[in-house]
Each structure stands twice: as C-alpha cells, then as structure tokens.
Scaffold this motif. Structure first.
Motif, PDB file in Angstrom:
ATOM      1  N   UNK A  87      -4.001  -8.590   3.270  1.00 27.69           N
ATOM      2  CA  UNK A  87      -4.551  -7.477   4.021  1.00 27.69           C
ATOM      3  C   UNK A  87      -3.400  -6.558   4.412  1.00 27.69           C
ATOM      4  N   UNK A  88      -3.379  -5.367   3.854  1.00 26.50           N
ATOM      5  CA  UNK A  88      -2.247  -4.464   4.027  1.00 26.50           C
ATOM      6  C   UNK A  88      -2.595  -3.408   5.069  1.00 26.50           C
ATOM      7  N   UNK A  89      -1.902  -3.458   6.218  1.00 22.66           N
ATOM      8  CA  UNK A  89      -2.169  -2.519   7.298  1.00 22.66           C
ATOM      9  C   UNK A  89      -1.222  -1.312   7.268  1.00 22.66           C
ATOM     10  N   UNK A  90      -0.328  -1.274   6.285  1.00 25.34           N
ATOM     11  CA  UNK A  90       0.635  -0.180   6.220  1.00 25.34           C
ATOM     12  C   UNK A  90      -0.023   1.018   5.543  1.00 25.34           C
ATOM     13  N   UNK A  91      -0.784   1.768   6.310  1.00 27.88           N
ATOM     14  CA  UNK A  91      -1.564   2.865   5.734  1.00 27.88           C
ATOM     15  C   UNK A  91      -0.708   4.078   5.395  1.00 27.88           C
ATOM     16  N   UNK A  92       0.548   4.092   5.841  1.00 26.31           N
ATOM     17  CA  UNK A  92       1.404   5.244   5.545  1.00 26.31           C
ATOM     18  C   UNK A  92       1.718   5.337   4.051  1.00 26.31           C
ATOM     19  N   UNK A  93       1.594   4.251   3.315  1.00 26.68           N
ATOM     20  CA  UNK A  93       1.954   4.247   1.900  1.00 26.68           C
ATOM     21  C   UNK A  93       0.778   4.615   1.010  1.00 26.68           C
ATOM     22  N   UNK A  94      -0.368   4.871   1.576  1.00 27.09           N
ATOM     23  CA  UNK A  94      -1.549   5.220   0.794  1.00 27.09           C
ATOM     24  C   UNK A  94      -2.090   6.571   1.228  1.00 27.09           C
ATOM     25  N   UNK A  95      -2.926   7.148   0.404  1.00 28.60           N
ATOM     26  CA  UNK A  95      -3.530   8.418   0.773  1.00 28.60           C
ATOM     27  C   UNK A  95      -4.401   8.216   2.004  1.00 28.60           C
ATOM     28  N   UNK A  96      -4.607   9.295   2.736  1.00 28.16           N
ATOM     29  CA  UNK A  96      -5.217   9.189   4.057  1.00 28.16           C
ATOM     30  C   UNK A  96      -6.665   8.711   4.033  1.00 28.16           C
ATOM     31  N   UNK A  98      -7.861   6.235   2.284  1.00 30.12           N
ATOM     32  CA  UNK A  98      -7.952   4.783   2.099  1.00 30.12           C
ATOM     33  C   UNK A  98      -7.755   4.123   3.458  1.00 30.12           C
ATOM     34  N   UNK A  99      -8.812   3.460   3.946  1.00 33.64           N
ATOM     35  CA  UNK A  99      -8.758   2.867   5.275  1.00 33.64           C
ATOM     36  C   UNK A  99      -8.023   1.536   5.288  1.00 33.64           C
ATOM     37  N   UNK A 100      -8.154   0.778   4.211  1.00 33.40           N
ATOM     38  CA  UNK A 100      -7.531  -0.537   4.167  1.00 33.40           C
ATOM     39  C   UNK A 100      -7.406  -0.970   2.716  1.00 33.40           C
ATOM     40  N   UNK A 101      -6.461  -1.848   2.430  1.00 34.93           N
ATOM     41  CA  UNK A 101      -6.300  -2.336   1.062  1.00 34.93           C
ATOM     42  C   UNK A 101      -5.977  -3.818   1.068  1.00 34.93           C
ATOM     43  N   UNK A 102      -6.371  -4.474  -0.029  1.00 34.06           N
ATOM     44  CA  UNK A 102      -6.113  -5.894  -0.222  1.00 34.06           C
ATOM     45  C   UNK A 102      -5.643  -6.107  -1.646  1.00 34.06           C
ATOM     46  N   UNK A 103      -4.884  -7.184  -1.868  1.00 36.19           N
ATOM     47  CA  UNK A 103      -4.501  -7.592  -3.212  1.00 36.19           C
ATOM     48  C   UNK A 103      -5.081  -8.973  -3.472  1.00 36.19           C
ATOM     49  N   UNK A 104      -5.982  -9.067  -4.438  1.00 33.03           N
ATOM     50  CA  UNK A 104      -6.622 -10.337  -4.786  1.00 33.03           C
ATOM     51  C   UNK A 104      -5.937 -10.891  -6.022  1.00 33.03           C
ATOM     52  N   UNK A 105      -5.283 -12.043  -5.879  1.00 35.10           N
ATOM     53  CA  UNK A 105      -4.571 -12.689  -6.986  1.00 35.10           C
ATOM     54  C   UNK A 105      -5.233 -14.020  -7.313  1.00 35.10           C
TER      55      UNK A 105
END
Length: 194
Positions: A87-96, A98-105
């Motif tokens: 669960x990636x809370x660093x929203x500064x690295x994504x366009x505005x 995108x509220x949240x991002x995850x990486x599923x491996x």
C-alpha cells in the motif's frame, strides 16, 4: 519594571519557539505518513492459462494471436508461494487523480509436460500495479496484447480498468480483468492476508 518586561519577553519568546517546533513536528509527521509503505503477506489462489502465439496464413498473409497452450500447468509452490500487496501512501510520485496505489506480486510455478516428461520452472513472479481513481481501479500492467495482427511483439494496454471485489486494504479481495502477462492469461487472482 524592566525586569517585568524582560520576563514577559522571555515567556513570549519561549512560546513562539515551542509553537514553531510543534509546527515543524506536524510537517515532519505528515511527510512521514506520505512516505510510509505497508506490506501485506498472504496466500493467493488464481485461475491462469498458459498462452502461445499462433500464426494463421491465408492469402499469403500470416496473422498472429494468443491461444491457450497445451501441456502447461500453472500452480503454486506450497513452500515458496506467497504474494504481497504494498500500500503506497506516497502520493507525490503519482498524478494527482490517483488516490492510492498497490503492487500485487504473485509467485507461481510453471510445469510443461510433453511425451510423459514434465519440466517445472519454480519461483516465477508476476507483478500488477493497481491504482484507485475515484471508485474505480486500474492497472497499466494488465491485458498485454499483440502490437498488431501481423506481429509477435506484445505491449501492455495502458490504464486497463480492473474489477475488484473489495479494496486491496481488506483482508481478502479478488481481482479480474488482468488479461495476459508473462504469456499467461490471468482470469482471476484472489489474495487472502495471512
């Protein structure tokens, strides 16, 4: 009187210093929250089919398409099989937007059987980035397709919409719409947090 004024000035100075320090702490805590990453480890089950690129020739032109490959089994290795959702809370690295991002491996084994002889490749991994925009989920790592019907080169479709039964922050969710990646058609992946 001078002592009283001096004492008042000292008290005010200390108050301002404490206020500034608290403000800096608040900003630091906010920055820390943005950069925090959470890793969930658990079990994953999936429906997956190995794909092959087949060519069909008609009127001198060969057209290519993905097709189910025979002799392949995609399965989990009981000891090495694991998945994680970050669960990636660093929203500064994504366009505005995108509220949240995850990486599923997902880790998986691939077994190919021909003429009664089986060969297993263990410890393969596939990764999907999942983005939440509004109340919808997307991935730019899903639904690989051939660049054209006359090419055997594949490329990912950008911003493919996914279907999730729950947020990746929940204890369990199933994701569909992933399509083809690593020459495997991923019909569905269910993640259950350990």
């Amino acid at each position: 009187m001078k002592k009283l004024v001096l004492a008042m000035a000292c008290v005010l100075s200390l108050g301002l210093l404490a206020s500034c320090k608290q403000g800096v702490q608040d900003v630091n805590l906010q920055n820390q929250e943005k950069s925090e990453k959470t890793v969930y480890v658990g079990k994953t089950t999936f429906t997956a089919t190995k794909q092959t690129i087949t060519g069909t020739t008609a009127n001198g032109t060969t057209t290519y398409a993905f097709a189910d490959a025979s002799g392949y089994t995609i399965s989990a290795n009981a000891k090495l099989f694991k998945s994680k959702v970050e669960s990636d809370k660093d929203r500064d690295t994504y366009t505005s937007n995108i509220e949240k991002s995850w990486t599923l491996t997902v880790s998986y084994d691939e077994t190919y059987t021909v003429g009664g002889t089986s060969t297993t490749t263990k410890g393969n991994t596939v990764t999907f980035n999942i983005y939440k925009i509004g109340d919808k989920y997307y991935s730019d790592d899903a639904n690989y397709a051939l660049t054209s019907s006359t090419s055997t080169t594949s490329a990912a479709t950008t911003e493919t919409e996914l279907t999730l039964t729950a947020s990746p922050d929940e204890a369990e969710f199933t994701v569909t719409g992933l399509g083809i990646k690593n020459n495997i058609k991923w019909s569905s992946i269910t993640f259950t947090r350990a």
